[in-house]
Design a protein around this motif. Structure first.
Motif, PDB file in Angstrom:
ATOM      1  N   ASN A 259      26.480 -25.498 -44.307  1.00 30.23           N
ATOM      2  CA  ASN A 259      25.745 -26.418 -43.441  1.00 30.23           C
ATOM      3  C   ASN A 259      25.755 -27.859 -43.930  1.00 30.23           C
ATOM      4  OD1 ASN A 259      25.071 -24.360 -41.683  1.00 30.23           O
ATOM      5  ND2 ASN A 259      23.121 -23.931 -42.686  1.00 30.23           N
TER       6      ASN A 259
ATOM      7  N   PRO B  68      18.901 -30.370 -44.521  1.00 37.51           N
ATOM      8  CA  PRO B  68      19.681 -29.166 -44.203  1.00 37.51           C
ATOM      9  C   PRO B  68      19.952 -28.347 -45.456  1.00 37.51           C
ATOM     10  CG  PRO B  68      21.094 -31.096 -44.244  1.00 37.51           C
ATOM     11  CD  PRO B  68      19.687 -31.601 -44.374  1.00 37.51           C
TER      12      PRO B  68
ATOM     13  N   VAL C  91      26.812 -39.280 -34.618  1.00 45.94           N
ATOM     14  CA  VAL C  91      26.180 -38.335 -33.697  1.00 45.94           C
ATOM     15  C   VAL C  91      26.508 -38.693 -32.255  1.00 45.94           C
ATOM     16  CG1 VAL C  91      23.973 -37.422 -32.876  1.00 45.94           C
ATOM     17  CG2 VAL C  91      24.326 -37.821 -35.316  1.00 45.94           C
TER      18      VAL C  91
ATOM     19  N   TYR D  49      14.600 -34.786 -42.759  1.00 44.19           N
ATOM     20  CA  TYR D  49      15.516 -33.679 -42.450  1.00 44.19           C
ATOM     21  C   TYR D  49      16.279 -33.287 -43.705  1.00 44.19           C
ATOM     22  CZ  TYR D  49      19.304 -31.034 -40.288  1.00 44.19           C
ATOM     23  OH  TYR D  49      20.219 -30.059 -39.950  1.00 44.19           O
TER      24      TYR D  49
ATOM     25  N   SER E 198      26.171 -22.352 -35.528  1.00 41.76           N
ATOM     26  CA  SER E 198      27.267 -23.048 -36.230  1.00 41.76           C
ATOM     27  C   SER E 198      28.553 -23.110 -35.421  1.00 41.76           C
ATOM     28  CB  SER E 198      27.552 -22.338 -37.560  1.00 41.76           C
ATOM     29  OG  SER E 198      26.431 -22.390 -38.414  1.00 41.76           O
TER      30      SER E 198
ATOM     31  N   LEU F  53      29.088 -34.973 -39.851  1.00 42.12           N
ATOM     32  CA  LEU F  53      28.560 -35.536 -38.602  1.00 42.12           C
ATOM     33  C   LEU F  53      27.986 -36.925 -38.837  1.00 42.12           C
ATOM     34  CD1 LEU F  53      27.884 -35.258 -35.639  1.00 42.12           C
ATOM     35  CD2 LEU F  53      25.762 -34.092 -36.273  1.00 42.12           C
ATOM     36  N   GLU F  54      27.335 -37.129 -39.969  1.00 42.24           N
ATOM     37  CA  GLU F  54      26.813 -38.460 -40.270  1.00 42.24           C
ATOM     38  C   GLU F  54      27.946 -39.477 -40.348  1.00 42.24           C
ATOM     39  OE1 GLU F  54      23.767 -40.416 -43.520  1.00 42.24           O
ATOM     40  OE2 GLU F  54      25.428 -39.175 -44.227  1.00 42.24           O
TER      41      GLU F  54
ATOM     42  N   LYS G 153      30.947 -26.402 -35.394  1.00 41.92           N
ATOM     43  CA  LYS G 153      31.541 -26.979 -36.609  1.00 41.92           C
ATOM     44  C   LYS G 153      33.059 -27.153 -36.529  1.00 41.92           C
ATOM     45  CE  LYS G 153      27.954 -25.218 -39.726  1.00 41.92           C
ATOM     46  NZ  LYS G 153      27.633 -24.205 -40.774  1.00 41.92           N
TER      47      LYS G 153
ATOM     48  N   LEU H 107      24.032 -28.010 -36.205  1.00 43.30           N
ATOM     49  CA  LEU H 107      23.544 -26.733 -36.741  1.00 43.30           C
ATOM     50  C   LEU H 107      22.732 -25.948 -35.728  1.00 43.30           C
ATOM     51  CD1 LEU H 107      22.514 -27.742 -40.367  1.00 43.30           C
ATOM     52  CD2 LEU H 107      24.727 -26.957 -39.523  1.00 43.30           C
TER      53      LEU H 107
ATOM     54  N   VAL I  46      26.816 -31.364 -41.879  1.00 46.87           N
ATOM     55  CA  VAL I  46      25.880 -32.442 -41.545  1.00 46.87           C
ATOM     56  C   VAL I  46      26.385 -33.770 -42.095  1.00 46.87           C
ATOM     57  CG1 VAL I  46      23.533 -33.285 -41.897  1.00 46.87           C
ATOM     58  CG2 VAL I  46      23.921 -30.878 -41.383  1.00 46.87           C
TER      59      VAL I  46
ATOM     60  N   LEU J 183      21.139 -35.372 -36.440  1.00 48.98           N
ATOM     61  CA  LEU J 183      22.056 -34.571 -37.248  1.00 48.98           C
ATOM     62  C   LEU J 183      21.921 -33.065 -37.031  1.00 48.98           C
ATOM     63  CD1 LEU J 183      21.880 -36.603 -40.578  1.00 48.98           C
ATOM     64  CD2 LEU J 183      23.725 -36.604 -38.883  1.00 48.98           C
ATOM     65  N   PRO J 184      20.748 -32.528 -36.652  1.00 52.25           N
ATOM     66  CA  PRO J 184      20.678 -31.082 -36.381  1.00 52.25           C
ATOM     67  C   PRO J 184      21.569 -30.634 -35.226  1.00 52.25           C
ATOM     68  CG  PRO J 184      18.474 -31.964 -36.758  1.00 52.25           C
ATOM     69  CD  PRO J 184      19.393 -33.142 -36.663  1.00 52.25           C
TER      70      PRO J 184
END
Length: 740
Positions: free
Chosen positions: A371, A349, A383, A347, A315, A378-379, A318, A411, A375, A407-408
């Motif tokens: 988390n 999370p 990315v 996916y 993490s 980020l969306e 972040k 994380l 995510v 997206l991972p």
């Protein structure tokens, strides 16, 4: 016969690594497999050694011009009488000339030495000639030079030699073979003691000190050079460093970090966690003051440099995503983020705690390291844009495309080294401007680009200052030695890596814990594995009490919605003034809307019907159906919003299908009992009492109220169509596919 370079240029020296104050850290054999330290390691010849050396080798050294005619005549006579060369008649100046350009012992070579000695006497001081000689003289075995001899025989620099030690080193170049201490200690002791007596006779050594000097034992063999910060030294060597390298490392701080890591490693090994890596750098200068690649350099995996090894970031990224989102105006520290079980295709999370708040402010999401909000952010941010930021920030192990990471990425899908993470968090401490860390005093950190604004950096710094401390550190603020610190932890998927990174105006510290062999460990967490060492290291650093300073010009006032934390729109009933980075165009509040109702307020209608039939107009807070459903289940009651009047054009807004996503291809494995696993379908309805009717492939599944989910067993592979209806006529359809 050219004059030798007085500074020793061109000689084959051992690579010598020192700390910032010149304290020895590591020495490597030269190309000839000899120990010979650069002259800079002995800036001044000790007076005791000067007295001992000139008394034993060249009593006229300070009075002759490079040669001694009586000594040469005596040497010629001895050699003729013996029929071989038994004496060279060389002065210390001539020996210095020969050591810098060794040749066969011939009359012609002797003439060259004499000429070179005369030249040396004309251009150099006696002290410089002594330094030149002592930098090259043989001291037994593969030891050359005074600096190397002092460390190898006595474990100390030449400046700290005693009279007995100085006398021993003075006689060794005359017969270095005698240093076979285990075989011929007697002749060597006799030579040393004879020289000590001569020093007393010449008034150079006080007679009262003679007995003590004679009682000193000879060294019982050679010693090893210090091996401190070995991974940092190896890194410099692999980078092509030569001769003397003065690092930015601080030996006192390095020793403290080594000791703390050894203690924590002892504790962690009980849980099967064997390796640690630590970097300590000055936030302002980028100078690395401590570098621990592994807590045990001599162990099975100890020579792995954990500071350079790429590991999953967990993490740790972040805070930087949120800083970028603040700069772009997507969020403010008080902006509400969705925190619900969410699916992005295959996916899904999840928060580490398996608990969800429904809606949570950014600052709380970061403090708790949630988390799902990260995510979703980020969306929204993109990315590809975040991937590009990480490249600019110095993360060199992003070997795949942004699309491949997906997206991972936020994380722990990416990998970075302790060195790179330290540089990244130092960027936060530098208010968004990147510059490289440095390990060499002659290579200062160069300023780099601004990656995010000082305003966003300041807001993230303040949020990370409030991160919950583990264990007793929960009461960090109440401890007498409290040090303000912005810090973050991270644990990788499979519990293979535990991180803790902290930054203050003075220091940037990053700690990694795990196993170099790569296996996970259920007992490995950032809170228990890395954070305690981070705090101990910070407590061991020089005290500092201040916090980051920011100019008022970095931020400006903006009216935010008091309920949602976004920029206040015309429908927001209550506002508050907050600071945002200068020039940021913050999103308007997405949750407050003006709605139209019938005159009695019972039904919601569209604007066209309201304009035709009349009614009421008011601002209300409207959350998405899935958020409302979660809040209701959590016991939070919100003011009701009137339902849509049947037949209104906006009535489907109250129904949402949460899972599966449109077009998803779902894998349903077969269990050990031979049956295919069940699939859980999830939906949400804005109205608490509204019923939802479920149909799959034309088959009625049932009705739900309050919590809307259906579990389907025995679903065969292939295409499927899901239909949802509620009591008000809302209709949603979704297609998905299942596979083995």
């Amino acid at each position: 016969w050219p004059i030798p370079a007085l500074d020793g240029r061109g000689a084959d020296y051992s690579l010598t690594i020192t700390d910032t104050d010149g304290q020895l850290l590591r020495v490597y054999l030269n190309h000839a497999q000899q120990w010979i330290l650069p002259p800079e390691t002995t800036p001044a010849v000790p007076l005791k050694l000067i007295a001992a050396l000139t008394t034993f080798e060249d009593r006229q050294f300070f009075r002759h011009w490079g040669y001694s005619l009586p000594a040469l005549v005596r040497a010629v006579g001895q050699n003729l009488s013996q029929g071989r060369i038994v004496s060279g008649g060389s002065t210390l100046t001539m020996q210095a000339a020969r050591l810098t350009a060794p040749q066969a012992r011939t009359l012609w070579a002797k003439a060259g030495e004499l000429l070179t000695a005369l030249k040396l006497e004309l251009v150099a001081s006696k002290t410089d000639i002594l330094k030149l000689y002592l930098s090259q003289a043989p001291f037994g075995g593969n030891i050359r030079g005074l600096a190397a001899a002092g460390w190898k025989y006595f474990g100390k620099p030449a400046a700290d030699l005693t009279w007995a030690e100085s006398a021993l080193l003075a006689v060794l170049p005359n017969a270095p073979g005698l240093i076979t201490l285990d075989k011929t200690p007697g002749p060597l002791t006799a030579k040393r003691n004879h020289l000590l007596q001569l020093l007393v006779d010449n008034g150079l050594l006080p007679a009262a000190d003679l007995a003590t000097a004679l009682d000193e034992p000879l060294p019982d063999g050679t010693r090893a050079f210090p091996q401190l910060a070995p991974h940092a030294a190896d890194r410099l060597r692999q980078a092509g460093a030569a001769n003397l390298v003065r690092t930015t490392l601080s030996l006192p701080l390095q020793s403290k970090v080594d000791a703390l890591a050894a203690y924590h490693n002892h504790v962690l090994r009980e849980a099967g966690i064997r390796n640690l890596a630590v970097v300590v750098a000055e936030t302002a200068t980028g100078k690395v003051r401590a570098y621990l690649g592994s807590q045990d350099f001599g162990g099975d995996t100890g020579q792995v440099d954990g500071v350079q090894a790429p590991r999953s970031t967990g993490s740790l990224l972040k805070p930087f995503l949120y800083a970028l989102a603040i700069d772009r105006g997507l969020l403010t520290p008080d902006a509400l983020l969705r925190d619900l079980p969410t699916n992005f295709g295959a996916y899904a999370p999840k928060n580490a705690s398996q608990e969800y708040a429904g809606l949570v402010p950014l600052k709380e999401a970061l403090i708790r390291s949630l988390n799902v909000p990260a995510v979703l952010t980020l969306e929204s941010y993109g990315v590809a844009d975040f991937w590009e930021f990480l490249h600019k920030a110095g993360l060199t192990h992003l070997v795949r495309s942004a699309k491949d990471y997906g997206l991972p990425l936020i994380l722990g899908g990416a990998e970075a080294s302790v060195w790179e993470i330290a540089g990244l968090y130092r960027t936060l401490g530098q208010n968004g401007r990147r510059s490289d860390l440095t390990l060499r005093e002659d290579q200062p950190s160069r300023p780099g680009p601004a990656l995010f604004s000082p305003g966003a950096a300041g807001q993230i710094q303040d949020i990370l200052r409030e991160v919950r401390r583990p264990g007793v550190q929960t009461w960090w603020h109440q401890l007498a030695g409290y040090t303000p610190l912005a810090w973050k932890t991270g644990t990788s998927f499979g519990q293979k890596d535990a991180w803790a990174a902290g930054v203050s105006p003075e220091w940037t510290v990053v700690v990694w814990a795990g196993n170099f062999t790569g296996e996970g460990n259920p007992g490995l967490t950032s809170v228990g594995g890395a954070a305690p060492l981070l705090f101990d290291v910070f407590n061991a650093l020089p005290r500092h009490d201040g916090w980051f300073e920011h100019a008022a010009s970095e931020t400006e006032d903006l009216q935010l919605c008091a309920d949602t934390g976004y920029q206040a729109g015309p429908d927001c009933p209550t506002t508050l003034t907050a600071r945002v980075p200068v020039g940021t165009q913050v999103l308007l509040c997405p949750y407050h809307q003006t709605i139209y109702t019938t005159a009695d307020g019972q039904w919601r209608v569209d604007s066209e019907s309201w304009g035709r039939e009349g009614g009421l107009k008011k601002a209300v807070l409207i959350y998405p159906p899935e958020v409302l459903q979660h809040l209701r289940q959590s016991g939070r009651v919100l003011p009701p919003v009137p339902p849509w009047k049947p037949g209104s054009s906006g009535q489907t807004a109250g129904l949402a299908l949460l899972y599966p996503p449109e077009g998803a291809k779902l894998v349903l494995p077969i269990d050990l009992d031979g049956h295919r696993q069940a699939l859980t379908l999830r939906a949400a309805q804005a109205l608490a009492q509204e019923k939802v009717f479920w149909y799959l492939d034309g088959r009625y599944l049932g009705v739900t109220q309050g919590q809307h989910s259906q579990t389907v067993s025995g679903l065969s592979p292939g295409q499927h169509q899901l239909l949802l209806l509620d009591g008000r006529g809302n209709r949603l359809e979704r297609r998905f596919e299942t596979a083995d």
